[in-house]
Enzyme design. Structure first.
Site, PDB file in Angstrom:
ATOM      1  N   SER A  64       0.716  -1.153  -0.014  1.00 26.42           N
ATOM      2  CA  SER A  64       0.068  -0.104   0.214  1.00 26.42           C
ATOM      3  C   SER A  64       0.779   1.283   0.007  1.00 26.42           C
ATOM      4  O   SER A  64       0.321   2.328  -0.518  1.00 26.42           O
ATOM      5  CB  SER A  64      -0.831   0.056   1.058  1.00 26.42           C
ATOM      6  OG  SER A  64      -0.201  -0.279   2.555  1.00 26.42           O
ATOM      7  N   HIS A  81      -5.368  -2.881  -2.852  1.00 23.88           N
ATOM      8  CA  HIS A  81      -5.209  -1.791  -4.134  1.00 23.88           C
ATOM      9  C   HIS A  81      -5.035  -2.709  -5.364  1.00 23.88           C
ATOM     10  O   HIS A  81      -4.713  -1.970  -6.415  1.00 23.88           O
ATOM     11  CB  HIS A  81      -3.714  -1.363  -3.537  1.00 23.88           C
ATOM     12  CG  HIS A  81      -3.851  -0.775  -2.382  1.00 23.88           C
ATOM     13  ND1 HIS A  81      -4.437   0.660  -2.246  1.00 23.88           N
ATOM     14  CD2 HIS A  81      -3.457  -1.177  -0.934  1.00 23.88           C
ATOM     15  CE1 HIS A  81      -4.124   1.276  -0.965  1.00 23.88           C
ATOM     16  NE2 HIS A  81      -3.764  -0.101  -0.334  1.00 23.88           N
ATOM     17  N   LYS A 129     -11.729   1.136  -1.765  1.00 24.28           N
ATOM     18  CA  LYS A 129     -10.825   1.736  -2.484  1.00 24.28           C
ATOM     19  C   LYS A 129     -11.409   1.723  -4.121  1.00 24.28           C
ATOM     20  O   LYS A 129     -12.318   2.566  -4.160  1.00 24.28           O
ATOM     21  CB  LYS A 129      -9.517   0.859  -2.681  1.00 24.28           C
ATOM     22  CG  LYS A 129      -8.828   1.306  -0.987  1.00 24.28           C
ATOM     23  CD  LYS A 129      -8.025   0.371  -0.495  1.00 24.28           C
ATOM     24  CE  LYS A 129      -7.586   1.262   0.816  1.00 24.28           C
ATOM     25  NZ  LYS A 129      -6.923   0.250   1.825  1.00 24.28           N
TER      26      LYS A 129
HETATM   27  C1  PLP Z   1      -7.048   0.018   3.206  1.00 22.68           C
HETATM   28  C2  PLP Z   1      -6.377  -1.311   3.619  1.00 22.68           C
HETATM   29  C3  PLP Z   1      -6.957  -2.288   4.422  1.00 22.68           C
HETATM   30  C4  PLP Z   1      -8.151  -1.778   5.356  1.00 22.68           C
HETATM   31  O1  PLP Z   1      -9.309  -1.887   4.592  1.00 22.68           O
HETATM   32  P1  PLP Z   1     -10.476  -0.881   5.157  1.00 22.68           P
HETATM   33  O2  PLP Z   1     -11.583  -1.355   4.367  1.00 22.68           O
HETATM   34  O3  PLP Z   1     -10.055   0.555   4.950  1.00 22.68           O
HETATM   35  O4  PLP Z   1     -10.527  -1.020   6.669  1.00 22.68           O
HETATM   36  C5  PLP Z   1      -6.461  -3.565   4.711  1.00 22.68           C
HETATM   37  N1  PLP Z   1      -5.665  -3.985   3.741  1.00 22.68           N
HETATM   38  C6  PLP Z   1      -4.789  -2.987   2.883  1.00 22.68           C
HETATM   39  C7  PLP Z   1      -3.609  -3.594   2.074  1.00 22.68           C
HETATM   40  C8  PLP Z   1      -5.260  -1.779   2.727  1.00 22.68           C
HETATM   41  O5  PLP Z   1      -4.440  -0.889   1.993  1.00 22.68           O
END
Ligand code: PLP
Length: 403
Positions: A183, A211, A249
Site C-alpha cells: 500500500s 489495491h 478503494k
Molecule cells: C486500506 C487497507 C486495508 C483496510 O481496509 P479498510 O476497508 O479501509 O478497513 C487493509 N489492507 C490493505 C492493504 C489496505 O490498503
C-alpha cells in the site's frame, strides 16, 4: 495525574514530526476537491477508478436507501443479512474467481477475522515485513507464531518455511500472508512464487488485494488475473488461496470481502469474531457495490485510462535526489527520506494547490518518509503533467539545498 503522560507523549510525536492532523473535506471525491476550504488537485485518494461519486453507484445506493432505509439493524447472523448482501457475495465470488465470498464491515475487520479464524496457537503465520498494519494485528491476535520475512524475499521465506517444517506437528497449520499490492510502495507481490511455496510446504496463501482489486488485470479482477491465475470463469482459482479485497478503494464504497474454497469461507463465517459480533453494513452499500462492479465490468476505458496515466507518470518523472521505485500500479511513491523533508515537500506542493500526502513512520520504515502519489481515472493527462512539473521544481529547490 495519568492524563499528563499523554501530553508528554504527544509532544514527543510532534518533536519527531510524527503528529498527524486531519483535513476537512468539503466536496465529493474527485480529482479537484475542496479541502480545508481550498480547491486542490488531489493525488491522495484510493478511489482509483473514480467510482466513489459515479452517478450509477450513487443512484443504485439511493434507490436501495429509499426502499430499505439505512441501518442493517443487527449482525449478519441475526437479522442483518439482507438479500442485497447475498447478491453482492455471489457477484464478488464470480468476479474474483472463487466458489464463495463473504462480506465484512471493513478491510481491517476482515483481516482480523480471517487470520484469527484460520490460525491459532501452535500454527505459524509467515508474513511480509511490509504488510498492512491490520494483517500484523490479525496475526498477533491469532496467537499463532508470527514470523516476518524481508519484503518480497522468496529465498528467505523458503528458508523460514523449511526451518519450521522440521519437527512440526502435522496438524499445525501454516499461512503465508501478503499484501498483493503493497500500500505504501505500489509494488506487486510475487504471487506465483508464493503459491509455489504454499504448495511445497502445504500452506494456505492469504492475499490482501486492497489495491489490486478493480485495477489489476484486463478485466480488473485483481492480482490473480494479473498473474493469469484465474484465466477464465471455468477455471476457478487455486483452493489454497484465501483472497481478500476491500470495497473502499477502487470499488468506491465501503466494506470488504474474503473469497476462497467453500469450506474455508464457511469456516471463516462460523469463527471470525469481527464477523459474528459486529453489525452488518447498510444494505444500500451493497447495492452501491453491485453497481460499482457493473461499471468495473462494462467500462474498461476507466482502467485503460488509469494505466495510461500510470505509465506516463512513471516514465516521465525524472528525479535527482529523491527516488521513485518501480511501480506498475496507481500508487507511485516518491521516497524523500526524512520526515521533515517529506512534510516540507508536501507543503510546497500544497502551496501550488496539489494535494499529495506525506507518509511517515510508523506507516513506513524509519528514514523512508515519502510522498504517496495516487493516480485515478478521474485525472486527465494534463493534471499528471502539471504534477510532474511541480514535483520537479520543488525537488530541486528543496532537496538541492541538501546536496
Ligand atoms: C486500506 C487497507 C486495508 C483496510 O481496509 P479498510 O476497508 O479501509 O478497513 C487493509 N489492507 C490493505 C492493504 C489496505 O490498503
Amino acid at each position: 495525574m495519568p492524563v499528563d503522560d499523554f501530553g508528554a507523549q504527544l509532544s514527543e510525536l510532534a518533536q519527531a514530526d510524527q503528529l498527524r492532523a486531519r483535513r476537512i473535506v468539503g466536496s465529493a471525491q474527485d480529482a479537484s476537491m475542496l479541502i480545508d476550504g481550498q480547491r486542490v488537485l488531489s493525488f491522495a485518494s484510493n478511489d482509483y477508478l473514480g467510482l466513489a461519486n459515479h452517478p450509477r453507484v450513487v443512484e443504485a445506493t439511493m434507490r436501495a436507501l429509499k426502499k430499505y432505509g439505512l441501518g442493517a439493524g443487527a449482525s449478519h447472523m441475526v437479522t442483518g443479512h439482507h438479500a442485497l448482501h447475498e447478491e453482492l457475495e455471489a457477484r464478488l465470488a464470480t468476479f474474483s474467481g472463487f466458489p464463495r465470498a463473504l462480506l465484512f464491515g471493513s478491510g481491517y475487520a476482515a483481516n482480523l477475522g480471517i487470520l484469527t479464524a484460520l490460525a491459532g496457537r501452535g500454527d505459524t503465520i509467515f508474513a511480509d515485513k511490509l504488510n498492512h498494519a491490520c494483517l500484523n494485528d490479525g496475526a498477533l491476535l491469532s496467537r499463532a507464531n508470527f514470523k516476518r520475512y524481508p519484503h518480497n524475499d522468496i529465498g528467505k521465506l523458503r528458508a523460514m518455511l523449511a526451518d519450521s517444517a522440521k519437527g512440526a506437528s502435522n496438524t499445525a497449520r501454516r499461512l503465508i500472508v501478503a499484501d498483493a499490492v503493497f500500500s505504501m510502495d505500489g509494488d506487486i507481490a510475487p504471487v506465483p512464487e508464493l503459491l509455489e511455496l504454499a504448495e511445497e510446504y502445504d500452506a494456505l496463501l492469504v492475499l490482501d488485494d486492497a489495491h489490486g482489486f478493480g485495477v489489476l488485470g484486463y478485466r480488473g479482477r485483481g492480482v490473480l488475473e494479473h498473474f493469469n491465475l484465474i484465466g477464465s470463469d471455468a477455471k476457478p482459482a487455486n483452493p489454497r488461496i484465501v483472497y481478500m479485497a476491500t470495497l473502499g478503494k477502487a470499488a468506491g464504497g465501503y466494506g470488504a470481502f474474503v473469497a476462497g474454497h467453500e469450506d474455508v469461507v464457511e469456516w471463516i463465517m462460523q469463527a471470525a469474531r469481527t464477523y459474528l459480533f459486529s453489525t452488518a453494513t447498510p444494505p444500500a452499500l451493497a447495492a452501491g457495490a453491485i453497481a460499482a462492479l457493473d461499471v468495473m465490468q462494462e467500462d474498461h476505458e476507466r482502467r485503460r485510462h488509469l494505466r495510461t496515466l500510470i505509465d506516463f507518470f512513471s516514465d516521465s518523472l525524472k528525479l535527482q535526489y529523491a527516488k521513485l521505485p518501480f511501480s506498475q500500479t496507481a500508487i507511485q511513491p516518491i521516497i524523500v527520506g526524512s520526515n521533515h523533508d517529506a512534510l516540507a515537500f508536501a507543503e510546497a506542493l500544497r502551496e501550488r494547490h496539489f494535494l499529495v500526502p506525506a507518509i511517515r513512520p510508523p506507516t513506513v520504515p524509519n528514514g523512508t518518509a515519502r510522498l504517496r502519489v495516487s493516480l485515478s481515472s478521474n485525472h486527465v493527462a494534463d493534471d499528471v503533467f502539471d504534477l510532474i512539473t511541480a514535483i520537479t521544481d520543488i525537488e530541486v529547490q528543496l532537496l538541492g539545498q541538501r546536496a
